[in-house]
Design an enzyme around this catalytic site. Structure first.
Site, PDB file in Angstrom:
ATOM      1  CE  LYS A 226       1.072   1.253   4.217  1.00 39.11           C
ATOM      2  NZ  LYS A 226       1.835   2.513   4.355  1.00 39.11           N
TER       3      LYS A 226
ATOM      4  CE1 TYR B  24      -0.078   0.398   7.925  1.00 43.82           C
ATOM      5  CE2 TYR B  24       1.214   2.414   7.864  1.00 43.82           C
ATOM      6  CZ  TYR B  24       1.111   1.051   7.669  1.00 43.82           C
ATOM      7  OH  TYR B  24       2.197   0.346   7.221  1.00 43.82           O
TER       8      TYR B  24
END
Length: 433
Positions: free
Chosen positions: A181, A269
């Protein structure tokens, strides 16, 4: 091991991998990015955490070999010929100190090949992990993996702007793909990756490690069991001081490579965490950002950013990320019965959660007792293997990665315009939590 790799090897020529050295020159051609080698910079300590959590055997806080943190002993190995073979694309600090050692706890996966722009480094890593030196590839001959039937998937751990290119090349080579990611730097590139996976009839999984972390999964379970009651507020904070003198971090300050600053790197996150904790998608975002105009680190990417999201259920969230404030990794979920605290929330090994109820705080922390089978990295690696073997969907598919990138772009737009941005796109999460 007597071989040494200088941290300045070919530094001006290329970017080799996520958390590895970045080019000091403005020449950012594809050849410059992937054609040269880079050295092994000394890795920092693992994310801080409370002493209640125990690290897996061999998880030293500071790497002790040129190939990074030593791989702990695998206590329940499966026969190698029955394991799912990965080619690791990019040998930066994250690959060396987390992903490669994580294979020790895998029950279904193995390291089959390495891909790096630095041949010397790759040989050292291959020797430490028992990888056949004939299974070392570079970025120019990467497509030859198509001829190796023992490579089932590639794990792309490169700077963000290179994810799409190497994922598409891997699909054309007939391999499944796990990609770090953020999935890519644009929604268009995310869609190209998804389309390539479908055309190849292969699986695309985004490396959202917290989806496989026992503490994060325990938090989701508590919420789904209504332990907090009706959810009203989520707050997330992910910050770290960016050291521009660390060659391993320099690419993160280049927009062409990173796509953005703290939001793309660590704020994601909190963004993704808010979505999986609430179990729904935001319908509107607002945002504000600030970068010191006199700080040369933030000429191209943002330093501090905060964003607010509104959800159809009535829940609200506040997220923040920063490259200039001390390290934090903290989530809070407030319901009408209790509050769930996660601190650290997104660490590598030492995440903790607690539940506080009105009138008193339940301080009985739930430590993450790490065993190899529960290691988030091992679990993540094995998840793709099991999904392929059993022909099941993955928990963190490409569509999930694209939703985050799309939301990140909306947050940047809101910060740029000073206006709320509608995000009610009708996205329905796939894969579940």
């Amino acid at each position: 091991m007597t071989n040494k790799i200088s941290s300045s090897d070919n530094l001006s020529n290329a970017v080799s991998a996520t958390d590895d050295n970045a080019s000091r020159t403005p020449n950012l051609t594809r050849r410059a990015l992937v054609g040269g080698g880079v050295g092994l910079a000394a890795a920092g300590a693992l994310a801080s955490g409370l002493q209640a959590a125990t690290l897996p055997a061999g998880a030293s806080q500071v790497p002790t070999t040129p190939a990074g943190r030593p791989m702990p002993y695998a206590i329940r190995p499966m026969p190698e010929d029955r394991r799912f073979g990965y080619a690791i694309v990019g040998l930066g600090k994250y690959a060396l100190n987390q992903i490669l050692p994580g294979f020790a706890g895998c029950q279904h996966s193995r390291i089959e090949a390495l891909v790096s722009g630095n041949a010397e480094k790759a040989k050292i890593v291959a020797a430490e992990y028992g990888v056949d030196p004939r299974k070392i590839y570079d970025y120019s001959n990467f497509d030859k993996i198509a001829k190796d039937p023992k490579i089932d998937a590639v794990y792309i751990i490169l700077p963000n702007s290179l994810h799409a290119e190497f994922a598409i090349r891997a699909f054309k080579a007939g391999k499944h793909v796990m990609c770090e990611k953020p999935m890519a730097t644009s929604v268009a590139d995310c869609q190209r990756m998804i389309d390539a996976a479908k055309a190849a009839n292969k699986k695309l999984m985004i490396g959202y490690r917290c989806h496989y972390d026992p503490m994060n999964r325990a938090a989701v379970k508590l919420i789904r069991e209504n332990q907090l009651g009706k959810l009203g507020m989520v707050t997330t904070d992910n910050s770290d001081v960016m050291d521009q003198n660390d060659p391993a971090q320099q690419w993160r300050l280049r927009r062409e490579l990173a796509g953005g600053g703290s939001l793309m790197d660590i704020g994601i996150y909190g963004l993704n965490g808010t979505r999986y904790l609430l179990g729904e998608e935001p319908i509107e975002v607002r945002a504000y950002t600030y970068s010191d105009p006199n700080d040369e680190r933030f000429v191209e990417v943002e330093d501090r950013i905060i964003w607010q999201m509104r959800f159809r259920s009535g829940a609200l969230s506040h997220g923040a990320s920063s490259y200039s404030t001390t390290t934090t990794s903290r989530f809070s979920v407030q319901g009408d019965k209790a509050v769930l605290l996660m601190d650290p929330a997104t660490g590598y090994y030492q995440n903790l959660i607690s539940v506080q109820t009105p009138g008193h705080a339940n301080q009985s922390m739930m430590p993450q007792f790490i065993m190899p089978a529960n290691n988030q990295f091992s679990a993540q690696l094995d998840h793709l293997a099991e999904a392929v073997i059993n022909n099941k969907p993955v928990r963190s598919p490409g569509e999930e990665g694209m939703q985050d990138v799309r939301l990140i772009q909306a947050i940047y737009e809101a910060a740029r315009t000073g206006r709320p941005v509608n995000t009610d796109w009708g996205y329905v999460r796939q894969g579940g939590y």
